[in-house]
Write an enzyme that holds these catalytic residues in place. Sequence first.
Site, mmCIF file in Angstrom:
data_model
loop_
_atom_site.group_PDB
_atom_site.id
_atom_site.type_symbol
_atom_site.label_atom_id
_atom_site.label_comp_id
_atom_site.label_asym_id
_atom_site.label_seq_id
_atom_site.Cartn_x
_atom_site.Cartn_y
_atom_site.Cartn_z
ATOM 1 N N ARG A 1 1.495 9.919 84.343
ATOM 2 C CA ARG A 1 2.731 9.137 84.436
ATOM 3 C C ARG A 1 2.997 8.559 83.055
ATOM 4 N NH1 ARG A 1 3.537 3.322 87.518
ATOM 5 N NH2 ARG A 1 3.057 2.503 85.451
ATOM 6 N N ASP B 1 7.922 6.339 86.621
ATOM 7 C CA ASP B 1 8.211 5.319 87.637
ATOM 8 C C ASP B 1 9.440 4.504 87.217
ATOM 9 O OD1 ASP B 1 8.175 3.429 89.615
ATOM 10 O OD2 ASP B 1 6.056 2.895 89.385
ATOM 11 N N HIS C 1 10.693 2.230 89.132
ATOM 12 C CA HIS C 1 10.391 0.911 89.709
ATOM 13 C C HIS C 1 11.617 0.227 90.316
ATOM 14 C CE1 HIS C 1 7.557 -2.507 90.179
ATOM 15 N NE2 HIS C 1 6.701 -1.505 90.193
ATOM 16 N N GLU D 1 9.848 8.391 90.343
ATOM 17 C CA GLU D 1 9.366 7.487 91.404
ATOM 18 C C GLU D 1 10.290 6.297 91.623
ATOM 19 O OE1 GLU D 1 5.281 6.558 90.836
ATOM 20 O OE2 GLU D 1 5.471 4.561 91.717
ATOM 21 N N GLU E 1 5.710 3.255 98.050
ATOM 22 C CA GLU E 1 4.554 2.370 97.851
ATOM 23 C C GLU E 1 4.773 1.015 98.517
ATOM 24 O OE1 GLU E 1 4.566 2.319 93.466
ATOM 25 O OE2 GLU E 1 5.117 0.208 93.595
ATOM 26 N N ARG F 1 4.674 7.928 99.151
ATOM 27 C CA ARG F 1 3.655 7.173 98.407
ATOM 28 C C ARG F 1 2.962 6.075 99.204
ATOM 29 N NH1 ARG F 1 2.269 6.802 93.731
ATOM 30 N NH2 ARG F 1 2.848 4.651 93.260
ATOM 31 N N GLU G 1 -2.534 8.543 92.841
ATOM 32 C CA GLU G 1 -2.477 7.687 91.650
ATOM 33 C C GLU G 1 -3.859 7.109 91.387
ATOM 34 O OE1 GLU G 1 0.149 4.349 92.097
ATOM 35 O OE2 GLU G 1 0.145 3.894 89.946
ATOM 36 N N TRP H 1 12.536 -6.178 90.424
ATOM 37 C CA TRP H 1 11.436 -5.973 89.464
ATOM 38 C C TRP H 1 10.803 -4.618 89.656
ATOM 39 C CZ3 TRP H 1 5.999 -5.430 90.090
ATOM 40 C CH2 TRP H 1 5.338 -5.219 88.856
HETATM 41 C C1 GCO Z 1 2.701 1.944 90.742
HETATM 42 C C2 GCO Z 1 3.306 0.661 91.157
HETATM 43 C C3 GCO Z 1 2.592 -0.563 90.707
HETATM 44 C C4 GCO Z 1 3.166 -1.781 91.420
HETATM 45 C C5 GCO Z 1 2.112 -2.762 91.727
HETATM 46 C C6 GCO Z 1 2.701 -3.941 92.456
HETATM 47 O O1 GCO Z 1 3.412 2.912 90.792
HETATM 48 O O2 GCO Z 1 1.525 1.948 90.440
HETATM 49 O O3 GCO Z 1 4.686 0.643 90.972
HETATM 50 O O4 GCO Z 1 2.568 -0.716 89.338
HETATM 51 O O5 GCO Z 1 4.175 -2.380 90.684
HETATM 52 O O6 GCO Z 1 1.128 -2.121 92.461
HETATM 53 O O7 GCO Z 1 1.742 -4.711 93.033
HETATM 54 MG MG MG Z 2 5.339 2.627 91.421
#
Ligand code: GCO
Ligand code: MG
Length: 406
Positions: free
Chosen positions: A147, A214, A216, A240, A266, A287, A343, A406
């Site tokens: 990544r 990612d 995010h 992602e 996630e 995920r 991951e 975030w």
């Molecule tokens: C990832 C995730 C993490 C999360 C974190 C939040 O892809 O690994 O986005 O970086 O932000 O686990 O608690």
């Molecule tokens: Mg992530």
Amino acid sequence: MKITDVEVVVTCPGRNFVTVRVSTDEGVTGVGDATLNGRELAVVAYLREHLVPQLVGRDPLRTEDTWQYLYRGASWRRGPVTMTAIAGVDTALWDIKGKVAGLPVYQLLGGRSREAVTVYGHASGATVEEAVASAASYVDRGYRAVRVQSAVPGLDSTYGIGGSSAADARSYEPADAALPTENVWDTEAYLAHAPTLFEAVRRELGPAPRLLHDVHHRLTGNEAARLGKELEPYHLTWMEDPVPAELQDAFRLIRQHTTTPVATGEVFSSIYDCELLIRERLIDYIRTTVVHAGGITHLRRIFDLAALYDVRSGSHGATDLSPVCLAAALHVDTAIPNFGLQEYMPHTPETDAVFPHDYWFEDGLLHVGESPGLGVDIDLDEAATYPYRPASLPVNRLRDGTMFHW
Ligand code: GCO
Ligand code: MG
């Protein structure tokens, strides 16, 4: 066989972890991860006040019935706190079941479907050059998938740039108070920058390594469609969390516009968060992982649904998920037919000492151990040396101060 005691252990060997430890009248114990980053004590209260009293006296081998009891037994179902608490209990019960059977848990899930689990590592840099060098170092160490994140010019801190700026480094460590650090976000600056990063990474590393990125949760559907199209020449394994998890319709828009594969999930806590995305084949990788999606019992159900629709697993595995979760994830990854990627961010030596385990990393692969159960434990004495410290994930604002994702 009966459950005699359920301990909820909070420890902070660099970051906070919540662990459920179930004891039985036959002396067999099991562990489960119940860590919810930034909201740890909400899960602790849910466990201690509501679940633990219902568990003592139950047969620990009745994993399915216990899962249904805890899930259906709450009128207010689902959500991250509830499902993380249930996950902690469920994982510990699978650990016990494996120990009683004398088998590693993956054997109870159908046995080995692969020799080892392919992982992706986290490359990052304050500049494109640094990010390229970081990605190259992962490839040199045998990783087959990486990544890649880099700082966005003009922004002081960007998600995923571990340690390259003071603000971001702090966001991954427990703060002195529970108040989050504040980041600033600029979508246009990011969209202009991200394709240049992958152009440089592909130019340097060639076609072989699998590349991931990612987002995010920061784009609208249309913005994500634009990014996906612009990343197409660099053949990513996945883009992602292109949009916030709440905006599921946006995945249709993304799908209509780009062949860049999409991964999400996630932050999902149940099959109901992803069944539409899976059934409509709007994503390529799901995920969800053990700790936040209701434990091994429920995660297996999600992955079985995904298998019907050619969606592969890509379980979350950041360092805020404890080695107990990683061990459990590896048993699932080893057994399921539709494994995609796992991951992997190595834990610190302090964390590994609190959670001794028998899985190991070699040449881009994680190997599940052969010990009965999950092959991971918590060293209670070691854990007690690291008391809980309040910590928060960062928050994000636009340049004009507007609160953002975030
Ligand atoms: C990832 C995730 C993490 C999360 C974190 C939040 O892809 O690994 O986005 O970086 O932000 O686990 O608690
Ligand atoms: Mg992530």
